[in-house]
Design a protein around this motif. Structure first.
Motif, PDB file in Angstrom:
ATOM      1  N   PHE A   1      27.492  -2.284  46.439  1.00 17.07           N
ATOM      2  CA  PHE A   1      26.399  -3.213  46.160  1.00 17.07           C
ATOM      3  C   PHE A   1      26.989  -4.412  45.443  1.00 17.07           C
ATOM      4  CE2 PHE A   1      23.104  -5.009  43.473  1.00 17.07           C
ATOM      5  CZ  PHE A   1      22.053  -5.119  44.346  1.00 17.07           C
ATOM      6  N   ILE A   2      26.866  -5.589  46.051  1.00 15.66           N
ATOM      7  CA  ILE A   2      27.372  -6.821  45.456  1.00 15.66           C
ATOM      8  C   ILE A   2      26.176  -7.705  45.146  1.00 15.66           C
ATOM      9  CG2 ILE A   2      28.819  -8.854  45.788  1.00 15.66           C
ATOM     10  CD1 ILE A   2      30.478  -7.159  47.748  1.00 15.66           C
ATOM     11  N   VAL A   3      26.009  -8.050  43.893  1.00 14.00           N
ATOM     12  CA  VAL A   3      24.878  -8.873  43.469  1.00 14.00           C
ATOM     13  C   VAL A   3      24.950 -10.222  44.179  1.00 14.00           C
ATOM     14  CG1 VAL A   3      23.773  -9.997  41.505  1.00 14.00           C
ATOM     15  CG2 VAL A   3      24.727  -7.717  41.240  1.00 14.00           C
ATOM     16  N   GLY A   4      23.845 -10.622  44.768  1.00 14.29           N
ATOM     17  CA  GLY A   4      23.772 -11.902  45.460  1.00 14.29           C
ATOM     18  C   GLY A   4      24.117 -11.815  46.938  1.00 14.29           C
ATOM     19  N   ALA A   5      24.652 -10.685  47.399  1.00 16.94           N
ATOM     20  CA  ALA A   5      24.984 -10.515  48.811  1.00 16.94           C
ATOM     21  C   ALA A   5      23.864  -9.748  49.506  1.00 16.94           C
ATOM     22  CB  ALA A   5      26.296  -9.757  48.962  1.00 16.94           C
ATOM     23  N   LYS A   6      23.880  -9.770  50.815  1.00 13.28           N
ATOM     24  CA  LYS A   6      22.892  -9.004  51.571  1.00 13.28           C
ATOM     25  C   LYS A   6      23.295  -7.538  51.518  1.00 13.28           C
ATOM     26  CE  LYS A   6      20.544  -8.974  55.998  1.00 13.28           C
ATOM     27  NZ  LYS A   6      19.209  -9.376  55.706  1.00 13.28           N
ATOM     28  N   ASN A   7      22.448  -6.722  50.906  1.00 10.62           N
ATOM     29  CA  ASN A   7      22.711  -5.303  50.739  1.00 10.62           C
ATOM     30  C   ASN A   7      21.612  -4.497  51.404  1.00 10.62           C
ATOM     31  OD1 ASN A   7      25.046  -5.354  48.765  1.00 10.62           O
ATOM     32  ND2 ASN A   7      23.567  -6.586  47.672  1.00 10.62           N
ATOM     33  N   GLY A   8      21.965  -3.302  51.852  1.00  9.37           N
ATOM     34  CA  GLY A   8      20.982  -2.428  52.478  1.00  9.37           C
ATOM     35  C   GLY A   8      20.187  -1.660  51.445  1.00  9.37           C
ATOM     36  N   GLY A   9      19.286  -0.834  51.938  1.00  8.26           N
ATOM     37  CA  GLY A   9      18.478  -0.003  51.059  1.00  8.26           C
ATOM     38  C   GLY A   9      17.118  -0.610  50.786  1.00  8.26           C
ATOM     39  N   SER A  10      16.288   0.173  50.127  1.00  9.76           N
ATOM     40  CA  SER A  10      14.935  -0.272  49.819  1.00  9.76           C
ATOM     41  C   SER A  10      14.962  -1.330  48.716  1.00  9.76           C
ATOM     42  CB  SER A  10      14.086   0.912  49.369  1.00  9.76           C
ATOM     43  OG  SER A  10      14.522   1.376  48.103  1.00  9.76           O
ATOM     44  N   PRO A  11      13.888  -2.113  48.595  1.00  6.74           N
ATOM     45  CA  PRO A  11      13.841  -3.095  47.501  1.00  6.74           C
ATOM     46  C   PRO A  11      13.951  -2.453  46.118  1.00  6.74           C
ATOM     47  CG  PRO A  11      12.158  -3.591  49.135  1.00  6.74           C
ATOM     48  CD  PRO A  11      12.764  -2.269  49.518  1.00  6.74           C
ATOM     49  N   ALA A  12      13.366  -1.277  45.944  1.00  5.30           N
ATOM     50  CA  ALA A  12      13.437  -0.596  44.646  1.00  5.30           C
ATOM     51  C   ALA A  12      14.874  -0.176  44.339  1.00  5.30           C
ATOM     52  CB  ALA A  12      12.522   0.617  44.634  1.00  5.30           C
ATOM     53  N   HIS A  13      15.577   0.299  45.363  1.00  7.07           N
ATOM     54  CA  HIS A  13      16.981   0.699  45.189  1.00  7.07           C
ATOM     55  C   HIS A  13      17.839  -0.508  44.829  1.00  7.07           C
ATOM     56  CE1 HIS A  13      20.622   3.013  45.811  1.00  7.07           C
ATOM     57  NE2 HIS A  13      21.052   2.142  46.718  1.00  7.07           N
TER      58      HIS A  13
END
Length: 128
Positions: free
Chosen positions: A59-71
């Motif tokens: 998980f990279i802050v500011g990048a497009k990451n997968g998963g739910s919004p809560a995750h």
């Protein structure tokens, strides 16, 4: 959270240059984190390529990451908490090394991280 000993380099190396050495430390400690959270200074491709061997979610802050919004929100908040740890370390001696050279900086920062980890462990209540 406990911190790994820091990786240091001459000058101002980019985070992705220091990441492989840090991952070697993680492998030596036989750790396998489920999720690895990075700030926006890490390159997306280089970080995901380096982390592929561990099998961790990246998980990279500011990048497009997968998963739910809560995750994604939970991981972003965790990263903010890590920044608080770094700020605490800077207030407690990590701002400038009083030892000379790369080896001195590594020694200085390693002792600072060890002190942080011991303080963190001392706060854990003992079970009776």
């Amino acid at each position: 959270g406990l911190l790994l000993p820091p990786t240091v380099g001459v000058g101002n190396p980019h985070e992705n240059e220091l990441l492989p050495e840090t991952l070697d430390e993680v492998a030596a400690l036989e750790l396998a984190p489920k999720v690895a959270v990075f700030d926006g200074g890490f390159g997306i491709r280089a970080t995901r390529t380096a982390m592929a061997g561990l099998g961790s979610e990246v998980f990279i802050v500011g990048a497009k990451n997968g998963g739910s919004p809560a995750h994604r929100k939970r991981l972003a908040c965790y990263r903010v908490g890590c920044e608080a740890r770094v700020s605490d370390l800077k207030r407690r001696g990590l701002r400038r090394s009083r030892l000379k050279g790369v080896a001195g900086v590594h020694t200085w920062s390693s002792w600072t991280f060890l002190t942080h980890n011991l303080r963190t462990l001392a706060r854990i209540p003992m079970k009776q």
